[in-house]
Write a protein that holds these residues in place. Sequence first.
Motif, PDB file in Angstrom:
ATOM      1  N   SER A  46       0.832  -1.201   0.000  1.00  0.00           N
ATOM      2  CA  SER A  46       0.000   0.000   0.000  1.00  0.00           C
ATOM      3  C   SER A  46       0.865   1.249   0.000  1.00  0.00           C
ATOM      4  CB  SER A  46      -0.925  -0.003   1.219  1.00  0.00           C
ATOM      5  OG  SER A  46      -0.169   0.023   2.397  1.00  0.00           O
ATOM      6  N   ALA A  47       0.444   2.234  -0.748  1.00  0.00           N
ATOM      7  CA  ALA A  47       1.169   3.502  -0.804  1.00  0.00           C
ATOM      8  C   ALA A  47       0.649   4.489   0.225  1.00  0.00           C
ATOM      9  CB  ALA A  47       1.063   4.097  -2.206  1.00  0.00           C
ATOM     10  N   GLY A  56       2.423  -5.191   2.989  1.00  0.00           N
ATOM     11  CA  GLY A  56       2.180  -6.058   1.846  1.00  0.00           C
ATOM     12  C   GLY A  56       0.712  -6.400   1.743  1.00  0.00           C
ATOM     13  N   CYS A  57       0.198  -6.397   0.525  1.00  0.00           N
ATOM     14  CA  CYS A  57      -1.211  -6.717   0.311  1.00  0.00           C
ATOM     15  C   CYS A  57      -1.358  -8.214   0.104  1.00  0.00           C
ATOM     16  CB  CYS A  57      -1.736  -5.958  -0.896  1.00  0.00           C
ATOM     17  SG  CYS A  57      -1.705  -4.189  -0.633  1.00  0.00           S
ATOM     18  N   ARG A  58      -2.305  -8.777   0.800  1.00  0.00           N
ATOM     19  CA  ARG A  58      -2.520 -10.214   0.742  1.00  0.00           C
ATOM     20  C   ARG A  58      -3.724 -10.535  -0.130  1.00  0.00           C
ATOM     21  NH1 ARG A  58      -0.193  -8.061   5.292  1.00  0.00           N
ATOM     22  NH2 ARG A  58       1.263  -9.415   6.350  1.00  0.00           N
ATOM     23  N   SER A  59      -3.971 -11.799  -0.330  1.00  0.00           N
ATOM     24  CA  SER A  59      -5.060 -12.207  -1.213  1.00  0.00           C
ATOM     25  C   SER A  59      -6.414 -11.820  -0.630  1.00  0.00           C
ATOM     26  CB  SER A  59      -5.013 -13.713  -1.428  1.00  0.00           C
ATOM     27  OG  SER A  59      -5.205 -14.386  -0.203  1.00  0.00           O
ATOM     28  N   GLY A  60      -7.360 -11.618  -1.496  1.00  0.00           N
ATOM     29  CA  GLY A  60      -8.722 -11.320  -1.074  1.00  0.00           C
ATOM     30  C   GLY A  60      -9.218  -9.971  -1.532  1.00  0.00           C
ATOM     31  N   PRO A  61      -8.533  -8.853  -1.178  1.00  0.00           N
ATOM     32  CA  PRO A  61      -9.072  -7.554  -1.575  1.00  0.00           C
ATOM     33  C   PRO A  61      -8.911  -7.325  -3.066  1.00  0.00           C
ATOM     34  CG  PRO A  61      -6.968  -7.263  -0.481  1.00  0.00           C
ATOM     35  CD  PRO A  61      -7.339  -8.721  -0.360  1.00  0.00           C
ATOM     36  N   THR A  62      -9.858  -6.621  -3.658  1.00  0.00           N
ATOM     37  CA  THR A  62      -9.762  -6.279  -5.064  1.00  0.00           C
ATOM     38  C   THR A  62      -9.870  -4.777  -5.293  1.00  0.00           C
ATOM     39  OG1 THR A  62     -12.129  -6.672  -5.310  1.00  0.00           O
ATOM     40  CG2 THR A  62     -10.658  -8.493  -5.859  1.00  0.00           C
ATOM     41  N   CYS A 101      -3.814  -2.464  -4.095  1.00  0.00           N
ATOM     42  CA  CYS A 101      -2.570  -1.844  -3.636  1.00  0.00           C
ATOM     43  C   CYS A 101      -2.171  -0.748  -4.605  1.00  0.00           C
ATOM     44  CB  CYS A 101      -1.456  -2.868  -3.573  1.00  0.00           C
ATOM     45  SG  CYS A 101      -1.860  -4.272  -2.549  1.00  0.00           S
ATOM     46  N   SER A 102      -1.528   0.259  -4.102  1.00  0.00           N
ATOM     47  CA  SER A 102      -1.124   1.348  -4.969  1.00  0.00           C
ATOM     48  C   SER A 102       0.247   1.156  -5.574  1.00  0.00           C
ATOM     49  CB  SER A 102      -1.164   2.669  -4.192  1.00  0.00           C
ATOM     50  OG  SER A 102      -2.489   2.944  -3.808  1.00  0.00           O
ATOM     51  N   ARG A 106       7.514  -1.795  -8.958  1.00  0.00           N
ATOM     52  CA  ARG A 106       7.257  -0.407  -9.299  1.00  0.00           C
ATOM     53  C   ARG A 106       7.817   0.448  -8.179  1.00  0.00           C
ATOM     54  NH1 ARG A 106       5.523  -0.207 -14.455  1.00  0.00           N
ATOM     55  NH2 ARG A 106       3.957  -1.764 -14.840  1.00  0.00           N
ATOM     56  N   PRO A 107       8.776   1.266  -8.326  1.00  0.00           N
ATOM     57  CA  PRO A 107       9.274   1.803  -9.564  1.00  0.00           C
ATOM     58  C   PRO A 107      10.440   1.034 -10.184  1.00  0.00           C
ATOM     59  CG  PRO A 107      10.230   3.012  -7.764  1.00  0.00           C
ATOM     60  CD  PRO A 107       9.289   1.980  -7.168  1.00  0.00           C
TER      61      PRO A 107
END
Length: 149
Positions: free
Chosen positions: A53-54, A101-107, A131-132, A137-138
């Motif tokens: 996430s940003a 860190g983004c985990r599975s599930g959210p869209t 996630c942003s 990236r970058p």
Amino acid sequence: MPALLTVEDYLARVLTLGHSPRRVETVPLDAALGRVLAVDVAAAVSVPPFDNSAMDGYAVRAADLAVVPVSLTVVGESAAVSGPIPRVVPGSAVRVMTGDGCRSGPTRWCRSSRPISRRVLCPALAGGDSCSRAVGRPRAANGGRSGGR
């Protein structure tokens, strides 16, 4: 009045004013301050190495944002040093801190939200991804550049 130059002639004159490296040399990192890279440098690892996430916000499901505003139950929290977090299931949201860190599930990602007790009000869709910042990236491993010439 002097004659006007073509773009090509002007560019050629400007380029003669710049410096070109007289020689290329390899130096230790601690001696590189103030120097310019002679060649591109490929990253050894992707930065960031995982989707993250940003900004602070809530990880939610796109289906739950079909009609906004919507009130969702906050089922957990995720910070960069936290352990396992609850899965984002229908009708729920997980509070996510910057850099986690983004985990599975959210869209989807709901960033402009107002927490109300254990619920969060998502007034509008805030982005197309959970996630942003996606992995690489970058800078992606073996494909990114460091510095400049």
